[in-house]
Design a protein around this motif. Structure first.
Motif, mmCIF file in Angstrom:
data_model
loop_
_atom_site.group_PDB
_atom_site.id
_atom_site.type_symbol
_atom_site.label_atom_id
_atom_site.label_comp_id
_atom_site.label_asym_id
_atom_site.label_seq_id
_atom_site.Cartn_x
_atom_site.Cartn_y
_atom_site.Cartn_z
ATOM 1 N N SER A 14 -11.893 -66.173 -14.944
ATOM 2 C CA SER A 14 -12.423 -66.050 -13.641
ATOM 3 C C SER A 14 -13.251 -65.080 -13.501
ATOM 4 O O SER A 14 -14.283 -65.267 -12.846
ATOM 5 N N GLN A 18 -17.014 -65.742 -12.158
ATOM 6 C CA GLN A 18 -17.786 -65.121 -10.929
ATOM 7 C C GLN A 18 -19.018 -64.406 -11.146
ATOM 8 O O GLN A 18 -19.884 -64.295 -10.246
ATOM 9 N N ALA A 226 -18.519 -74.259 -10.297
ATOM 10 C CA ALA A 226 -18.242 -73.062 -9.488
ATOM 11 C C ALA A 226 -19.057 -72.836 -8.376
ATOM 12 O O ALA A 226 -18.632 -72.363 -7.364
ATOM 13 N N GLU A 229 -18.255 -75.186 -5.715
ATOM 14 C CA GLU A 229 -17.149 -74.715 -4.720
ATOM 15 C C GLU A 229 -17.312 -73.827 -3.803
ATOM 16 O O GLU A 229 -16.930 -73.518 -2.862
#
Length: 441
Positions: A14, A18, A226, A229
């Protein structure tokens, strides 16, 4: 229930995810790195796909003793590529481009090894089965073009596809021109000469798969998903006015139709050209030269076509594809059977028309989809493209057996004109697509 190690691994994943989502600079760097990895793999992939194009029909002709089924090998490995396109698309959707593309290429290499054993054993059944598996390499070679578009904006998409495809040229042109040399290698190993190119294909496809497996990290599709999203979440919370694209069904239909029609025409004429040449006294070296020019024209123009499609537009270049394929069919139909020059011209035009259609169609598909479902949609469309190619390959031998190579070529050229009404119909949604392009989505 997750243990501590699993939770820690997810936290690490994660964190780096990010880092990419929050850094446009890292996204730009990854985009360039992805294009580099795809380009390297495509050199090997191009060499692998050339074997089936160059000698597949000749192996079948030799084993079956008739021209009527000479198009069957192309039909079979194209049919196999349909199943592989579905597999690679679904695997990419679930696990990312790295897993899907590596798996597809390695399967293609295994299929090439199977074809070598089929020629050793003179087994038609094993040949047909191995050709189906070999088709995985063809499907993966095509799907690799999508990897470069995952982090590209709308004005870079056709260019990204072309960058991936142009490097296929090196392997794709070298493959047919190594036909004679690989035949000698095969004979030295007590393998039939026609199986020689498949020795090269086996090595090339497996190397392409390893390049993706080792080097495509982090996975561009996972990063793109990602990013999407985050945009959707921000939009829901009212923090931004980000436009969230949705699947444009009309755009998907048009892009798919363009690629399907160009594939049918290209495969049908290409498949029977080596057989036509052999019947009129051309040797294997001359066949390799013509197919080498053809495959070079399929990929090398990508240096320019991607940029032109992004700048001039998908519509104009699709129409250009239709007229180029028509020209190819006319030249092939009218060329004297002993004219190497005109056969080279015809097959070069055939490759160029396919290139224009494939890149413009691909760009339309990417324009019309979003990252959350893109890989699955792309895989499904490539299934239909492969099935179209299989039909063109299977019917081409029958058409030539019942009429002539000239009739086949002329029919293919006329069929390509269907692209024009299709793209005119698509212009009804052009304004909507233009809004998306202008917004950089």
């Amino acid at each position: 229930m997750l243990n501590k190690d699993s939770v820690k691994a997810l936290d690490v994943q994660s964190t780096w995810l990010q880092d990419y989502v929050n850094s446009p600079e890292k996204q730009k760097t990854l985009y360039k790195r992805t294009l580099f990895v795809v380009s390297i793999s495509q050199i090997f992939g191009g060499a692998g796909l050339a074997a089936g194009v160059t000698v597949g029909a000749l192996i079948a002709q030799q084993m079956l003793g008739t021209d009527a089924y000479a198009g069957v090998p192309t039909a079979l490995f194209t049919l196999g590529s349909a199943g592989a396109a579905w597999l690679v698309g679904r695997l990419s959707q679930r696990k990312g481009r790295r897993a899907g593309l590596a798996t597809g290429f390695i399967l293609g290499g295994i299929g090439a090894i199977g074809i070598i054993f089929a020629t050793l054993l003179n087994s038609v059944f094993l040949l047909f089965l191995a050709l189906l598996v070999y088709g995985a390499g063809t499907a993966t070679n095509l799907q690799a073009r999508y990897a470069g578009t995952d982090l590209a904006n709308a004005k870079q998409r056709a260019t990204a596809v072309s960058m991936a495809m142009v490097f296929t040229t090196f392997g794709a042109v070298a493959g047919p021109n190594l036909t004679e040399a690989m035949g000698k290698v095969a004979l030295a190993m007590n393998i039939p000469a026609l199986a020689g190119p498949f020795i090269l294909a086996a090595v090339a496809y497996i190397l392409a798969g390893l390049v993706f497996y080792i080097m495509l990290r982090p996975d561009p599709l996972l990063i793109a998903r990602a990013i999407e999203e985050r945009k959707q979440k921000a939009d829901k919370q009212g923090r931004t006015k980000t436009f969230v694209p949705t699947t444009n069904k009309k755009g998907v239909t048009v892009g798919a139709t363009v690629m399907i029609l160009t594939q049918i025409v290209m495969v049908a004429i290409m498949t029977m050209t080596p057989v036509h040449m052999k019947h009129h006294g051309h040797d294997l070296d001359e066949v390799g030269i013509v197919i080498g020019f053809h495959i070079g024209s399929m990929y090398l123009p990508s240096l320019f076509t991607g940029i032109l499609i992004d700048k001039i537009g998908r519509t104009a270049m699709t129409i250009a594809s239709g007229f180029t394929l028509l020209s190819a069919g006319l030249v092939a139909a009218m060329a004297p059977s002993d004219s190497m020059v005109l056969l080279v011209v015809a097959l070069s035009l055939l490759g160029l028309g396919w290139n224009l259609g494939l890149i413009s169609g691909t760009a339309q598909i990417v324009d019309a989809t979003e990252p959350s479902t893109r890989a699955k949609t792309q895989g499904t469309i490539d299934v239909w493209i492969a099935l179209a190619g299989a039909s063109g390959g299977a019917l081409s031998g029958m058409v030539v057996a019942q009429s002539s190579y000239a009739v086949l070529s002329l029919s293919g050229g006329i069929l390509s004109l269907i692209l024009i009404p299709v793209i005119i119909w698509a212009r009804g949604g052009a304004e909507e697509n233009k809004i998306k392009i202008d917004q950089g989505l």
